[in-house]
Design a protein around this motif. Structure first.
Motif, PDB file in Angstrom:
ATOM      1  N   VAL A  35      72.469 -73.011  68.907  1.00 39.64           N
ATOM      2  CA  VAL A  35      73.871 -73.155  68.516  1.00 39.64           C
ATOM      3  C   VAL A  35      74.100 -72.291  67.271  1.00 39.64           C
ATOM      4  O   VAL A  35      73.511 -72.553  66.221  1.00 39.64           O
ATOM      5  CB  VAL A  35      74.231 -74.624  68.221  1.00 39.64           C
ATOM      6  N   PRO A  36      74.922 -71.244  67.403  1.00 42.21           N
ATOM      7  CA  PRO A  36      75.175 -70.380  66.244  1.00 42.21           C
ATOM      8  C   PRO A  36      75.914 -71.143  65.137  1.00 42.21           C
ATOM      9  O   PRO A  36      76.729 -72.000  65.470  1.00 42.21           O
ATOM     10  CB  PRO A  36      76.076 -69.287  66.805  1.00 42.21           C
ATOM     11  N   ASP A  37      75.675 -70.840  63.861  1.00 41.89           N
ATOM     12  CA  ASP A  37      74.657 -69.910  63.387  1.00 41.89           C
ATOM     13  C   ASP A  37      73.297 -70.580  63.186  1.00 41.89           C
ATOM     14  O   ASP A  37      72.261 -70.045  63.541  1.00 41.89           O
ATOM     15  CB  ASP A  37      75.089 -69.358  62.008  1.00 41.89           C
ATOM     16  N   SER A  38      73.343 -71.756  62.550  1.00 45.38           N
ATOM     17  CA  SER A  38      72.093 -72.222  61.951  1.00 45.38           C
ATOM     18  C   SER A  38      71.086 -72.780  62.945  1.00 45.38           C
ATOM     19  O   SER A  38      69.938 -73.013  62.587  1.00 45.38           O
ATOM     20  CB  SER A  38      72.409 -73.237  60.855  1.00 45.38           C
ATOM     21  N   GLY A  39      71.480 -72.947  64.238  1.00 43.62           N
ATOM     22  CA  GLY A  39      70.504 -73.428  65.213  1.00 43.62           C
ATOM     23  C   GLY A  39      69.656 -72.313  65.830  1.00 43.62           C
ATOM     24  O   GLY A  39      68.694 -72.593  66.556  1.00 43.62           O
ATOM     25  N   VAL A  95      69.396 -75.865  71.465  1.00 44.56           N
ATOM     26  CA  VAL A  95      68.747 -76.285  70.217  1.00 44.56           C
ATOM     27  C   VAL A  95      69.741 -76.153  69.063  1.00 44.56           C
ATOM     28  O   VAL A  95      70.378 -75.115  68.902  1.00 44.56           O
ATOM     29  CB  VAL A  95      67.492 -75.420  69.926  1.00 44.56           C
ATOM     30  N   ASP A  96      69.868 -77.214  68.277  1.00 45.74           N
ATOM     31  CA  ASP A  96      70.656 -77.132  67.039  1.00 45.74           C
ATOM     32  C   ASP A  96      69.818 -77.703  65.897  1.00 45.74           C
ATOM     33  O   ASP A  96      68.828 -78.401  66.136  1.00 45.74           O
ATOM     34  CB  ASP A  96      71.990 -77.882  67.182  1.00 45.74           C
ATOM     35  N   ASP A  97      70.237 -77.396  64.659  1.00 49.17           N
ATOM     36  CA  ASP A  97      69.438 -77.846  63.511  1.00 49.17           C
ATOM     37  C   ASP A  97      69.674 -79.305  63.188  1.00 49.17           C
ATOM     38  O   ASP A  97      68.789 -79.970  62.660  1.00 49.17           O
ATOM     39  CB  ASP A  97      69.764 -76.986  62.286  1.00 49.17           C
ATOM     40  N   SER A  98      70.886 -79.803  63.455  1.00 47.35           N
ATOM     41  CA  SER A  98      71.175 -81.180  63.050  1.00 47.35           C
ATOM     42  C   SER A  98      72.373 -81.705  63.823  1.00 47.35           C
ATOM     43  O   SER A  98      73.217 -80.930  64.290  1.00 47.35           O
ATOM     44  CB  SER A  98      71.485 -81.254  61.549  1.00 47.35           C
TER      45      SER A  98
HETATM   46 MG   LIG Z   1      75.651 -75.440  63.277  1.00 51.73          MG
END
Ligand SMILES: [Mg+2]
Ligand SMILES: O=P(O)(O)OC[C@H]1O[C@H](OP(=O)(O)OP(=O)(O)O)[C@H](O)[C@@H]1O
Ligand SMILES: NC(=O)CC[C@H](N)C(=O)O
Ligand code: SF4
Length: 492
Positions: A310-314, A374-377
């Motif tokens: 998932v853009p950006d942080s994932g 996939v995502d970070d949170s």
């Molecule tokens: Mg995000």
């Protein structure tokens, strides 16, 4: 001093929800255009705060300040920067955590003292704000804003005016504060950087050296990306519980521990908030986040055709997941790069609209594929829910969600507003309930152990409270009440 009028967009002052960390910056460079350097530094730190931006510049005993609501590029232009000559500058990008989003609460905070003016930029959040404020009102001190940050500045001013020198005053003020504070402070005597005993928010410094042109200077920045952008060389992190004084003309800064440190860096900075090209513990967060993805794939594998992030942080964690699982990585969501972070926008309505504006799926990549996203949170779940729906509409035949951090179950009071508990989807729902709520075929989060193991730090010097409720700094009863606590005290 000229403080500009409020010209930018206002955020609903009754909203007490989600914001994140601020960006702080400081430059001491007598031969360079410090306002311009600070402008670039704040540009690099824009992701840390998008409500207001400000720069204060010192020319000898005189300080000029410009701060307004809005993004760095909206607040400053050539003309404004040209009217800020000097040798030392302090900069700030704000996301409000205490005090509403208005220009009177924008930073840097500039105050006059017995030893001349001071300008202070604060990243973090105090947890004894109400008690501090009451005590200060009893001592006859007056504030013009409703932030915890101004209270810190007023405490420094009080100490200086009662006879202390700058170092003594900073230490005296910091000793009264509980919570998170990474500070960059300008004075006629030089630039100071100070970090709370737990070092919850990051703070680094570096050297600007152009030996050919005999130009030299020091930069203080929330993250190393703020050093890179102006070509400064990373020197070190300001240690938890450390005070550093950069004096004009001195070859090395004066470093001292002002209190005993118990390091508890915010692990969420590493997972999501800070930029992937910023270095923490001598490596980029891109590398750390990729490792999170690898561990996630080891802990929770799944049969699938493609991994997307998932853009950006994932994205880095998705690449790590693919590396470790062997499931090919692809881009399945395209981000409109002119839309900012959605997690940090106040008001759920705005956030949901923001998510639709921000991400668009690629049906020809996704159709009839089993997708691992996939995502970070997951904080409130609004991003994930929308994404899952969009992926299914684009033809994905299975959607498996993998999250490269543990469930966020507790609010943050230290400068990243991970919302009140009732808004956190993992605070009230079980894993299976969240899976159903998001509409995914399977759902797994990284374990707390995996998140910490990926840091490669032996002692685990981290705050992990939003994942486990273990708050490293005890909270006053009133801490969680409202970010507008000082506004409500005024109206009492
Ligand atoms: Mg995000
Ligand atoms: O569960 P929610 O409350 O919806 O929030 C979680 C999402 O918010 C953040 O991304 P954001 O879009 O803010 O920024 P990014 O582009 O840097 O990933 C985070 O990376 C998650 O994707
Ligand atoms: N996010 C932050 O670091 C905010 C700093 C300070 N508490 C404010 O609200 O202005
Ligand atoms: S509670 Fe969470 S977001 Fe807040 S400082 Fe701790 S780890 Fe960071």
């Amino acid at each position: 001093m000229d403080a500009s009028p409020d010209a930018g967009p206002r955020v609903d002052p009754t909203d007490d929800h989600p914001q994140e960390a601020c960006g702080v910056y400081g430059v001491l460079a007598p031969d360079l255009d410090v306002a311009n350097l600070t402008y670039f530094g704040l540009y690099a730190l824009q992701h840390r705060g998008q409500e207001s931006a400000g720069i204060a510049v010192f020319q000898g005993e005189q300080v000029r300040l410009h701060k307004e609501m809005g993004l760095v590029s909206q607040v400053f232009d050539h003309g404004i920067l040209a009217r800020l000559p000097g040798s030392l500058a302090i900069g700030h990008t704000r996301y409000s955590t205490t005090g509403s989003s208005q220009v009177c609460n924008a930073q840097p905070v500039v105050l006059m003292t017995r030893l001349g003016p001071m300008a202070m930029a604060h990243n973090g959040n105090l947890v004894n704000t109400t008690a501090l404020s009451r005590a200060m009102v009893e001592r006859g001190m007056e504030s013009v804003s409703s932030t915890d940050s101004e209270l810190i500045a007023l405490l420094i001013q009080e100490a200086v005016n009662s006879g202390a020198d700058w170092c003594e005053a900073l230490i005296r003020a910091a000793s009264c504060c509980r919570g998170a504070y990474s500070l960059s402070i300008g004075t006629p005597a030089g630039l100071f950087a100070l970090r709370d005993p737990h070092g919850i928010r990051p703070l680094v410094f570096g050297r600007l050296a152009d030996m050919e042109q005999e130009q030299d200077g020091w930069i203080v920045s929330s993250e190393t990306c703020g050093l890179d952008i102006v070509g400064a060389r990373f020197h070190d992190a300001v240690a938890p519980g450390e005070l550093i004084w950069f004096r004009p003309g001195a070859t090395e800064p004066d470093r001292r521990r002002w209190c005993k440190a118990t390091p508890r860096l915010c692990v969420f900075e590493m997972i999501y908030f800070a930029r992937p090209d910023s270095n923490f513990f001598d490596e980029s967060l891109y590398s750390y986040r990729r490792r999170l993805g690898k561990l996630l794939a080891e802990e929770s594998p799944v049969e699938a055709d493609l991994v997307i992030g998932v853009p950006d942080s994932g994205i880095p964690a998705a690449i790590g997941f693919s590396d470790s699982s062997g499931v090919p990585y692809a881009e399945g969501l395209v981000k409109n790069r002119y839309v900012g972070r959605t997690f940090i926008q106040p008001g759920q309505g705005v956030r949901e609209a923001g998510i639709r504006l921000k991400l668009n799926p690629l049906p020809d990549v996704l159709a009839n594929r089993r997708i691992v996203v996939v995502d970070d949170s997951i904080v409130r779940g609004s991003t994930s829910r929308k994404i899952v729906k969009a992926l299914r509409e684009a033809g994905a035949c299975q959607v498996h969600m993998r999250i490269s951090s543990p469930p966020v179950t507790h609010p943050c009071y230290y400068g990243i507003d991970t919302d009140t508990q009732d808004q956190l989807v993992a605070a009230s729902l079980s894993l299976e309930e969240i899976r159903q709520h998001l509409g995914v075929d399977s759902l797994a989060y990284l374990s707390r152990e995996g998140m910490l193991r990926a840091t490669r730090q032996q002692e685990h010097p981290f705050c992990t409270a939003c994942f486990d409720g273990q708050y490293p700094i005890p909270l006053d009863e009133e801490t969680g009440a409202s970010k507008l606590m000082l506004e409500s005290m005024e109206s009492d």
